[in-house]
Design a protein around this motif. Structure first.
Motif, PDB file in Angstrom:
ATOM      1  N   MET A   1       0.827  -1.180   0.000  1.00  9.52           N
ATOM      2  CA  MET A   1       0.000   0.000   0.000  1.00  9.52           C
ATOM      3  C   MET A   1       0.873   1.246   0.000  1.00  9.52           C
ATOM      4  N   LYS A   2       1.910   1.251   0.859  1.00  6.81           N
ATOM      5  CA  LYS A   2       2.795   2.406   0.918  1.00  6.81           C
ATOM      6  C   LYS A   2       3.561   2.568  -0.391  1.00  6.81           C
ATOM      7  N   LYS A   3       3.981   1.438  -0.961  1.00 11.07           N
ATOM      8  CA  LYS A   3       4.707   1.511  -2.227  1.00 11.07           C
ATOM      9  C   LYS A   3       3.819   2.074  -3.321  1.00 11.07           C
ATOM     10  N   LEU A   4       2.535   1.693  -3.287  1.00 12.65           N
ATOM     11  CA  LEU A   4       1.590   2.207  -4.268  1.00 12.65           C
ATOM     12  C   LEU A   4       1.453   3.718  -4.117  1.00 12.65           C
ATOM     13  N   ILE A   5       1.364   4.181  -2.893  1.00  9.88           N
ATOM     14  CA  ILE A   5       1.244   5.614  -2.639  1.00  9.88           C
ATOM     15  C   ILE A   5       2.500   6.345  -3.108  1.00  9.88           C
ATOM     16  N   ILE A   6       3.665   5.774  -2.815  1.00 13.15           N
ATOM     17  CA  ILE A   6       4.921   6.406  -3.228  1.00 13.15           C
ATOM     18  C   ILE A   6       4.998   6.498  -4.743  1.00 13.15           C
ATOM     19  N   CYS A   7       4.692   5.396  -5.409  1.00  9.15           N
ATOM     20  CA  CYS A   7       4.753   5.386  -6.870  1.00  9.15           C
ATOM     21  C   CYS A   7       3.776   6.403  -7.450  1.00  9.15           C
ATOM     22  N   ALA A   8       2.591   6.456  -6.887  1.00  6.80           N
ATOM     23  CA  ALA A   8       1.598   7.401  -7.396  1.00  6.80           C
ATOM     24  C   ALA A   8       2.038   8.836  -7.159  1.00  6.80           C
ATOM     25  N   ILE A   9       2.603   9.086  -5.989  1.00  2.00           N
ATOM     26  CA  ILE A   9       3.079  10.438  -5.686  1.00  2.00           C
ATOM     27  C   ILE A   9       4.182  10.828  -6.665  1.00  2.00           C
ATOM     28  N   CYS A  10       5.108   9.913  -6.876  1.00  2.00           N
ATOM     29  CA  CYS A  10       6.208  10.201  -7.801  1.00  2.00           C
ATOM     30  C   CYS A  10       5.677  10.416  -9.215  1.00  2.00           C
ATOM     31  N   ALA A  11       4.716   9.590  -9.634  1.00  2.00           N
ATOM     32  CA  ALA A  11       4.168   9.725 -10.978  1.00  2.00           C
ATOM     33  C   ALA A  11       3.388  11.025 -11.132  1.00  2.00           C
ATOM     34  N   LYS A  41     -15.553   5.794   8.583  1.00  2.00           N
ATOM     35  CA  LYS A  41     -16.772   5.156   8.085  1.00  2.00           C
ATOM     36  C   LYS A  41     -16.441   3.801   7.463  1.00  2.00           C
ATOM     37  N   ALA A  42     -15.394   3.763   6.640  1.00  2.10           N
ATOM     38  CA  ALA A  42     -14.992   2.510   5.994  1.00  2.10           C
ATOM     39  C   ALA A  42     -14.587   1.474   7.040  1.00  2.10           C
ATOM     40  N   GLU A  43     -13.865   1.919   8.048  1.00  2.00           N
ATOM     41  CA  GLU A  43     -13.428   1.017   9.116  1.00  2.00           C
ATOM     42  C   GLU A  43     -14.641   0.427   9.846  1.00  2.00           C
ATOM     43  N   GLN A  44     -15.638   1.261  10.131  1.00  2.00           N
ATOM     44  CA  GLN A  44     -16.854   0.786  10.799  1.00  2.00           C
ATOM     45  C   GLN A  44     -17.623  -0.192   9.913  1.00  2.00           C
ATOM     46  N   ALA A 111     -13.490  -5.844  -0.004  1.00  2.00           N
ATOM     47  CA  ALA A 111     -14.232  -4.662   0.435  1.00  2.00           C
ATOM     48  C   ALA A 111     -13.290  -3.617   1.018  1.00  2.00           C
ATOM     49  N   SER A 112     -12.333  -4.070   1.798  1.00  2.00           N
ATOM     50  CA  SER A 112     -11.361  -3.148   2.389  1.00  2.00           C
ATOM     51  C   SER A 112     -10.519  -2.479   1.312  1.00  2.00           C
ATOM     52  N   ALA A 113     -10.078  -3.251   0.347  1.00  3.10           N
ATOM     53  CA  ALA A 113      -9.255  -2.696  -0.737  1.00  3.10           C
ATOM     54  C   ALA A 113     -10.051  -1.671  -1.553  1.00  3.10           C
ATOM     55  N   GLU A 114     -11.305  -1.971  -1.834  1.00  4.62           N
ATOM     56  CA  GLU A 114     -12.135  -1.045  -2.605  1.00  4.62           C
ATOM     57  C   GLU A 114     -12.340   0.268  -1.855  1.00  4.62           C
ATOM     58  N   ALA A 118     -10.573   4.236  -2.911  1.00  9.94           N
ATOM     59  CA  ALA A 118     -11.266   5.515  -3.077  1.00  9.94           C
ATOM     60  C   ALA A 118     -10.659   6.579  -2.160  1.00  9.94           C
ATOM     61  N   ILE A 119     -10.351   6.207  -0.944  1.00  7.33           N
ATOM     62  CA  ILE A 119      -9.763   7.141   0.019  1.00  7.33           C
ATOM     63  C   ILE A 119      -8.377   7.562  -0.439  1.00  7.33           C
ATOM     64  N   THR A 120      -7.573   6.606  -0.868  1.00  2.00           N
ATOM     65  CA  THR A 120      -6.216   6.887  -1.333  1.00  2.00           C
ATOM     66  C   THR A 120      -6.232   7.801  -2.561  1.00  2.00           C
ATOM     67  N   ALA A 121      -7.154   7.555  -3.462  1.00  2.00           N
ATOM     68  CA  ALA A 121      -7.261   8.395  -4.668  1.00  2.00           C
ATOM     69  C   ALA A 121      -7.572   9.837  -4.287  1.00  2.00           C
ATOM     70  N   LYS A 122      -8.424  10.014  -3.306  1.00  2.00           N
ATOM     71  CA  LYS A 122      -8.776  11.364  -2.856  1.00  2.00           C
ATOM     72  C   LYS A 122      -7.554  12.061  -2.246  1.00  2.00           C
ATOM     73  N   VAL A 123      -6.782  11.328  -1.455  1.00  2.00           N
ATOM     74  CA  VAL A 123      -5.569  11.898  -0.839  1.00  2.00           C
ATOM     75  C   VAL A 123      -4.546  12.239  -1.920  1.00  2.00           C
TER      76      VAL A 123
END
Length: 168
Positions: A1-11, A41-44, A111-114, A118-123
């Protein structure tokens, strides 16, 4: 997950050569995500789904336990063909419970990944916006395991990203 965020940030922010002049930033996405109401909300929702699955499995296990106990009490008096059929039924119930457990785990992970996607895309969109508005060359994830990020030469944009998302 962190690697995905890093790659996306770099891209999103792009790469520059080592001698390029520009502003560099760092961000703590974990802090941002945990502050988001969508995350809570997602966690709940995931916990509620998990509880539902656990209740279903518990009822299946209770039913198996009752049938197993009943079989143990009367198996000495049963004819062989009925005894074999009941053993087969118990085995099938056990396999059904095992399959349900695996299916439930897969459904929870999906469900957790989905929800996190969405949350990660918003960030990431907020980071991109802050990066573009601030003229940043690169914004790195502070918790990404990068060996070293100079916090004196790099600006912490976490608060700006939070503000962009309307968070405190």
């Amino acid at each position: 997950m962190k690697k995905l965020i890093i790659c996306a940030i770099c891209a999103i922010c792009g790469f520059t050569t080592a001698n390029a002049q520009g502003k560099f930033g760092h961000v703590n996405t974990q802090e941002i995500i945990q502050a988001m109401p969508e995350y809570s909300k997602a966690e709940q929702e995931i916990k509620a789904l998990q509880s539902q699955y656990e209740e279903d499995l518990k009822s299946m296990q209770d039913e198996l336990q009752k049938k197993s106990e009943a079989f143990d009490k009367e198996q000495a008096t049963l004819p062989d063909n009925i005894k074999q059929r009941r053993q087969q039924e118990l085995q099938e119930m056990y396999q059904k419970i095992q399959q349900s457990y695996q299916d439930n785990n897969q459904a929870l992970q999906k469900a957790s990944a989905e929800k996190m996607q969405a949350i990660t895309a918003k960030v990431l969109d907020a980071i991109k916006s802050v990066g573009q508005a601030g003229g940043y060359v690169l914004i790195n994830e502070i918790n990404a395991g990068i060996p070293y990020i100079s916090t004196t030469l790099s600006t912490d944009v976490t608060a700006q990203v939070k503000a962009k998302l309307g968070l405190k």
